[in-house]
Design an enzyme around this catalytic site. Structure first.
Site, PDB file in Angstrom:
ATOM      1  N   HIS A   1       6.737 -10.878  -0.710  1.00 15.29           N
ATOM      2  CA  HIS A   1       6.437  -9.999  -1.832  1.00 15.29           C
ATOM      3  C   HIS A   1       7.674  -9.769  -2.692  1.00 15.29           C
ATOM      4  CE1 HIS A   1       8.404  -6.270  -0.326  1.00 15.29           C
ATOM      5  NE2 HIS A   1       7.991  -6.640   0.885  1.00 15.29           N
TER       6      HIS A   1
ATOM      7  N   CYS B   1       9.615  -8.266   5.987  1.00 17.23           N
ATOM      8  CA  CYS B   1       9.049  -9.183   4.994  1.00 17.23           C
ATOM      9  C   CYS B   1      10.140 -10.034   4.335  1.00 17.23           C
ATOM     10  CB  CYS B   1       8.312  -8.395   3.919  1.00 17.23           C
ATOM     11  SG  CYS B   1       6.857  -7.511   4.527  1.00 17.23           S
TER      12      CYS B   1
END
Length: 333
Positions: free
Chosen positions: A158, A173
């Site tokens: 992301h 992430c």
């Protein structure tokens, strides 16, 4: 100038699978192979060890993303760049706050593995302040992770708002700038594109890459040939003692294949040019499989999860899904 002339005049003959599925064996013709001439790579060309082959079959062909945790770089590799020992695009990334491979929920580490990008999310479904303009979910924990009893979920690729530094550290992430994730969005096909995350991406020579690819392909072709020829003794040797494909284990899988051998007078197994990824002792081999017998036939996408055990490749798990359902081209919205 000399290097330019070298690249211009030199050619490398390579053998590659055609776009059609191929089969060998007593009931089929010669393998459908074609010879192509491509410019030889430059002396400086390097190839990613983690990507041994990207399929030429449009039903499963895709780009791959390589995340190097040490260099904090995300490289985009497509079929063309892979063949030339080059990188299509490269971006700076952020990773988990803590170093090392993810093993449990909330350890704030980025996992190391071979993952698929599954869904695209964007505001207002997700908060812009946390995820920027968009996010792509992954299938962490994958089969290899589950086998090692790793826990957790929610590992995404992301972006973040421009005001957030890429040195802050994430909860695990892989994080990009807004503008960068918009650039790679067009290269991602949901449920097809792979994200390979490793502590360090290994860039090797053309000779080393060809050798590693040939090693995997030779094993793969042996597995297919043993199956098609109904040589179950050698076929089952390709499977790990820890093989699981519920409801089967290795013993019941062999018994199942023996029953099918008695039922059908012939079997043909055609396979496409595969996607082959390697990470440490893990191999993921994905291909389109066309199965035919005198009693049953189907076409689907098969994935082999393979482990190198004592220097030999062994199948720990295999998964199959109908082609239309599993790999239909999906447009990112």
């Amino acid at each position: 100038m000399l290097l330019f002339l070298y690249n211009f005049l030199s050619f490398l003959i390579i053998f590659s699978f055609s776009h059609k599925a191929i089969a060998t064996g007593p009931d089929s013709g010669p393998e459908a192979m074609e010879i192509k001439l491509i410019p030889a790579p430059s002396i400086e060309a390097k190839y990613p060890k983690q990507i041994l082959n990207l399929s030429t079959d449009e039903r499963i062909s895709t780009n791959a993303l390589l995340a190097d945790k040490t260099k904090r770089q995300l490289s985009v590799i497509d079929l063309s760049s892979l063949s030339q020992g080059a990188i299509k695009d490269q971006y700076t990334i952020d990773i988990g706050k803590k170093s090392g491979d993810k093993t449990k929920r909330n350890d704030k580490r980025t996992p190391e593995g071979i993952y698929r990008l599954l869904e695209r999310k964007a505001p207002p479904e997700i908060p812009f302040e946390t995820y920027g303009s968009m996010a792509f979910t992954t299938n962490y924990p994958n089969y290899f992770d589950k086998f090692q009893n790793k826990t957790g979920d929610g590992i995404w690729l992301h972006s973040v708002p421009d005001k957030v530094p890429l040195t802050r550290g994430s909860r695990g992430c892989v994080v990009l700038r807004n503008n960068d994730i918009k650039k790679i969005e067009s290269t991602i096909l949901l449920n097809k594109t792979f994200l390979v995350i490793d502590n360090k991406i290994d860039w090797i020579s053309a000779e080393e890459h060809v050798a590693a690819k040939d090693y995997a392909l030779e094993w793969f072709n042996q597995w297919r040939t043993h199956w098609q020829n109904q040589d179950l003794e050698n076929y089952i040797e390709k499977y790990s003692s820890q093989f699981q494909a519920p409801p089967f284990n290795k013993k019941t899988w062999l018994a199942h294949k023996q029953k099918l051998k008695e039922r059908y007078s012939y079997v043909k197994v055609r396979v496409s040019d595969p996607n082959i990824f390697q990470l440490k002792n893990q191999y993921l081999i994905q291909f389109v499989q066309e199965y035919e017998s005198d009693g049953y036939s189907d076409v689907g996408v098969k994935t082999l999860y393979v482990i190198k055990e004592n220097g030999t490749l062994k199948i720990r798990r295999e998964e199959w899904a109908p082609l239309v359902v599993n790999m239909a081209h999906q447009q990112n919205k």
